[in-house]
Design an enzyme around this catalytic site. Structure first.
Site, PDB file in Angstrom:
ATOM      1  N   LYS A 217      -4.428 -21.776  12.099  1.00  0.00           N
ATOM      2  CA  LYS A 217      -3.953 -22.871  12.951  1.00  0.00           C
ATOM      3  C   LYS A 217      -4.893 -23.023  14.138  1.00  0.00           C
ATOM      4  O   LYS A 217      -5.142 -22.070  14.875  1.00  0.00           O
ATOM      5  CB  LYS A 217      -2.520 -22.609  13.422  1.00  0.00           C
TER       6      LYS A 217
ATOM      7  N   HIS B 178       2.111 -18.326  14.401  1.00  0.00           N
ATOM      8  CA  HIS B 178       1.568 -19.063  13.265  1.00  0.00           C
ATOM      9  C   HIS B 178       0.433 -18.280  12.600  1.00  0.00           C
ATOM     10  O   HIS B 178      -0.060 -17.295  13.152  1.00  0.00           O
ATOM     11  CB  HIS B 178       1.035 -20.438  13.698  1.00  0.00           C
TER      12      HIS B 178
END
Length: 239
Positions: A137, A133
């Site tokens: 995040k 990600h």
């Protein structure tokens, strides 16, 4: 629908764009914590929560207490999930939580369950999960990776849990990587000395997550109870 956005970061902005294209109106935008906002359920049909873990439970339950149904995609707060369900039921409203609202990811979840069921008797294969990600995040592993692991554990009696990075022989190792400008990639790998089987979902943008959240909100409007993305998919496939 008249929608309150709880969390107005990149996901909130993507949801706003898609919701307005589908004919809905954003009537409230909350940056993070709902505490200083006045909720009026006569002006809000539903709330979509993509806030932050520390604010999610309060945001969600505050809406429930005002009779406002909630669609939530915030991860990292699920220790309080059962409490949130109880508040929802006590106030006779509706709730959908999903670790990932992408319609493609929810099809991927279905594939993961079917593959796990097929692989449970093949003892020569080990299984692992990798998620990648963007660096913004906050939680690791992702809620999607945890859902994938939990699905495998449910189907395979030889697997007793999961761990981030270092895992025991009967656990699933979950590897979390953070890379600039990656919306999300999830890979489930079954490996043996003979061959390797992988299923992969790669998000190309946030638009898939945002569309799924709006579709879930459309499904939830005027309902009462606790629902999942399985219910949303079943409704879509039926129609």
């Amino acid at each position: 629908m008249k929608i309150a956005l709880l969390g107005y970061g990149k996901m909130g902005k993507a949801i706003e764009e898609i919701a307005e294209k589908r004919g809905h109106k954003i009537v409230l935008k909350v940056e993070e914590d709902i505490e200083n906002y006045d909720l009026d359920n006569s002006k809000i049909d539903i709330a979509i929560d993509f806030s932050v873990p520390k604010a999610a439970f309060k945001n969600i339950t505050t809406c429930f207490k005002q009779g406002i149904p909630v669609v939530s995609g915030t991860t990292g707060w699920l220790d309080h999930y059962e409490k949130a369900k109880k508040v929802c039921e006590e106030n006779n409203t509706a709730f959908i939580y999903a670790s990932n609202f992408s319609l493609g990811v929810n099809v991927f979840f279905e594939l993961n369950q079917k593959l796990a069921n097929m692989m449970k008797g093949l003892e020569d294969y080990s299984v692992e999960i990798e998620e990648i990600h963007h660096v913004q995040k906050l939680d690791a592993p992702s809620g999607t990776a945890i859902t994938l692991a939990e699905q495998i554990i449910e189907k395979n009696p030889r697997v007793n849990g999961w761990q981030l990075d270092d895992a025991e022989k009967d656990e699933i190792p979950v590897y979390a990587k953070r890379v600039e400008d990656v919306p999300g990639t999830h890979t489930v790998t079954y490996d043996s000395e003979i061959d390797k089987i992988e299923i992969v979902h790669t998000a190309k943008s946030r638009q898939g997550f945002a569309l799924g959240a709006v579709v879930a909100a459309e499904y939830l409007k005027d309902k009462t109870g606790i629902f999942t993305m399985k219910d949303v998919l079943a409704d879509l496939f039926q129609n």
